[in-house]
Scaffold this motif. Sequence first.
Motif, PDB file in Angstrom:
ATOM      1  N   THR A 157      -5.005  11.981  -3.850  1.00  0.00           N
ATOM      2  CA  THR A 157      -5.087  10.648  -4.470  1.00  0.00           C
ATOM      3  C   THR A 157      -5.561  10.796  -5.915  1.00  0.00           C
ATOM      4  OG1 THR A 157      -7.350  10.418  -3.636  1.00  0.00           O
ATOM      5  CG2 THR A 157      -5.587   9.478  -2.293  1.00  0.00           C
ATOM      6  N   ARG A 195      -7.702   1.848  -2.718  1.00  0.00           N
ATOM      7  CA  ARG A 195      -6.600   1.225  -3.457  1.00  0.00           C
ATOM      8  C   ARG A 195      -6.004   2.185  -4.492  1.00  0.00           C
ATOM      9  NH1 ARG A 195      -6.002  -4.203  -2.848  1.00  0.00           N
ATOM     10  NH2 ARG A 195      -7.681  -5.316  -1.779  1.00  0.00           N
ATOM     11  N   ARG A 207      -8.655   6.534   9.728  1.00  0.00           N
ATOM     12  CA  ARG A 207      -8.127   5.650   8.699  1.00  0.00           C
ATOM     13  C   ARG A 207      -8.791   5.953   7.356  1.00  0.00           C
ATOM     14  NH1 ARG A 207      -8.108  -0.520  10.178  1.00  0.00           N
ATOM     15  NH2 ARG A 207     -10.184  -0.065  10.993  1.00  0.00           N
ATOM     16  N   ARG A 246      -3.293   5.893   7.962  1.00  0.00           N
ATOM     17  CA  ARG A 246      -3.835   5.795   9.321  1.00  0.00           C
ATOM     18  C   ARG A 246      -3.119   6.817  10.188  1.00  0.00           C
ATOM     19  NH1 ARG A 246      -3.911   0.454  13.130  1.00  0.00           N
ATOM     20  NH2 ARG A 246      -1.669   0.840  13.222  1.00  0.00           N
ATOM     21  N   TYR A 258      -4.009   3.272  -2.007  1.00  0.00           N
ATOM     22  CA  TYR A 258      -3.592   4.152  -0.916  1.00  0.00           C
ATOM     23  C   TYR A 258      -4.155   3.685   0.417  1.00  0.00           C
ATOM     24  CZ  TYR A 258      -2.472   7.306  -4.780  1.00  0.00           C
ATOM     25  OH  TYR A 258      -1.968   7.854  -5.922  1.00  0.00           O
ATOM     26  N   PHE A 259      -3.338   3.856   1.470  1.00  0.00           N
ATOM     27  CA  PHE A 259      -3.803   3.591   2.836  1.00  0.00           C
ATOM     28  C   PHE A 259      -3.139   4.593   3.761  1.00  0.00           C
ATOM     29  CE2 PHE A 259      -3.325   1.606   7.029  1.00  0.00           C
ATOM     30  CZ  PHE A 259      -4.659   1.383   7.320  1.00  0.00           C
ATOM     31  N   VAL A 273     -13.849   4.431  -1.803  1.00  0.00           N
ATOM     32  CA  VAL A 273     -13.105   4.825  -0.613  1.00  0.00           C
ATOM     33  C   VAL A 273     -13.798   4.356   0.666  1.00  0.00           C
ATOM     34  CG1 VAL A 273     -14.231   7.072  -0.314  1.00  0.00           C
ATOM     35  CG2 VAL A 273     -11.878   6.763   0.459  1.00  0.00           C
ATOM     36  N   ASP A 274     -13.003   4.028   1.677  1.00  0.00           N
ATOM     37  CA  ASP A 274     -13.491   3.714   3.025  1.00  0.00           C
ATOM     38  C   ASP A 274     -12.805   4.629   4.015  1.00  0.00           C
ATOM     39  OD1 ASP A 274     -15.256   1.613   2.460  1.00  0.00           O
ATOM     40  OD2 ASP A 274     -13.598   0.194   2.295  1.00  0.00           O
ATOM     41  N   PHE A 314      -8.805   4.395   3.313  1.00  0.00           N
ATOM     42  CA  PHE A 314      -8.397   3.295   2.445  1.00  0.00           C
ATOM     43  C   PHE A 314      -9.051   3.445   1.077  1.00  0.00           C
ATOM     44  CE2 PHE A 314      -9.308  -1.000   0.733  1.00  0.00           C
ATOM     45  CZ  PHE A 314      -7.991  -1.350   0.427  1.00  0.00           C
ATOM     46  N   MET A 325       0.834  -1.203   0.000  1.00  0.00           N
ATOM     47  CA  MET A 325       0.000   0.000   0.000  1.00  0.00           C
ATOM     48  C   MET A 325       0.872   1.258   0.000  1.00  0.00           C
ATOM     49  SD  MET A 325      -3.160  -0.653  -0.199  1.00  0.00           S
ATOM     50  CE  MET A 325      -4.256  -2.051  -0.129  1.00  0.00           C
ATOM     51  N   THR A 370       1.364   5.231   1.036  1.00  0.00           N
ATOM     52  CA  THR A 370       0.912   6.312   1.913  1.00  0.00           C
ATOM     53  C   THR A 370       0.748   7.569   1.081  1.00  0.00           C
ATOM     54  OG1 THR A 370       2.088   5.389   3.815  1.00  0.00           O
ATOM     55  CG2 THR A 370       1.447   7.709   3.941  1.00  0.00           C
TER      56      THR A 370
END
Length: 518
Positions: free
Chosen positions: A21, A43, A39, A48, A45-46, A29-30, A41, A1, A3
Amino acid sequence: MITPSFSVDQDDASVIIIIKTPYVRAQDVDLHVAGSEFRFFLRPYFLRLHLPGNVIEDDDSKAVYDPSSGQFTVRITKETKGEHFLDLDLLTKLLARRGEVTTTATPTSLGETLIGSTSSVTMQSTEPFKKKPLIEVIGGDDSMENELDGSDTDQQAQEKEELQKAIDFNWELPQELPSDDLVIHSVYGFNNLYSGYFTHVQETENEIISISHPEKSSVESRRQDRCEQEELKFDEDYYAMDYINNEEIQEKINYKTIWAKELRKIQKEAKKQEDPTVDVIAPALIQELESNIEKDIDIKMKSLSMDNTYTPLKFTAKEETLMRSLPNKKYLLSNEKVVYLGLVDLLFAYSYNHRITDGENTVESVWCIGKISPTLSCLEQFTTLVEVTTASFRRVLCHPLYRHFALCEKTLQDVYILFRLGKRAVLKVLLEMKDLFDHHDVYYVYSKIWIDDYCVWIQHASDHVLRTLAHELHHFKVERNSLGWELNELEELAKEMQNAEGNQEMQNTDEVQEMEIV
């Protein structure tokens, strides 16, 4: 992943997180919020983050995506309206550490329409499942501790403890470093965490390292090697000539650094806040610092503190990128005092290079900083302020282009200014040094074993200790003859030689005039 690039800001009611992003499907997105944890998330990208205070998801929370700029703007409501979150610009400090917290997510009803898109972003609230860390950090200032106590009582007690700790720091009391009776392999670097980096140093073009056999050296042998080499390197004629022919050096001494200008701005702002009806211009910083050499100016510790809500130093995009590349770690320091004094050494070397190059780094800057710093060049460790300043002065009088005692004094004042400005100024300097060393084919190793760790550690360092160290530096004075060389006698001889040459020139001029008359 990956950042993503991000920045964090705040107002009285909420925290605003901007996440870049580009070229993604925003509807996938989540977002999760739990206490002080955030957090993101999407994809690939992640992200936290652990924020300095608690946040909640409510009707005012929202997330919007702008496809033209390729960035999310997430607004999260503070649990306590009006609370000021500290150090949101210290991005490394916000990045969550591995194994600290695991969470289980439950979806909520919050959804916001994206700018220029028909998709929606779902922000999810989480209930934390706390996993006991393998190493428990006692007395830290992370927000997880604030979640557990739920009040300001423990935080106030912690601040008092930090303040008392800073007061108890005795920068002149020597401490014994552990001796290496049986040297199997040598350790060095930040907090003695590294070894093996100089195994084949003789086969590389490393002109910074100044000790023989660093992988088999001890604390005592390194200091002995350094002192012996400095005795051989010190050139009396070179010092005398720099003392006499000091026009260029005086220009370097009179140069006003960006840090001195920044401190003057803060002093002027403080004057205005004391009396907003009067536009008071603060005294010139250079005058203040020059006067402290002859006069004993008492600075109250209260004047060394700064309002936590006022952060005049802003990080550039390049500095934020460097911070994001660093891992967030907490250190179990074996000797905290040694770490702070090592910072004095590094800032002294940086300040010398900054002053002689007028703030513009050159191709020689990496060598200059590394060679002057006893920490980098000799793997040294110090336990008193006298030791570190004496070693730094000696190296300036042995190695670089300009070797002048007054220039050393001015450099020490620059170090005081950096500590006076606080951890953000120190971090900006360390990031600049990291960038310099990272891009060198040979000297990048010094970033790995010292500068990177200092960049992470300084973000968690005690503001109170930094202020006491600034106070000590402001009143500290290095005597010429304490360096082990008879500098006073050399300067007197240099003056006599200069006067003799001047008298000889006058005599020759008179003889020429007499001959012309005849």
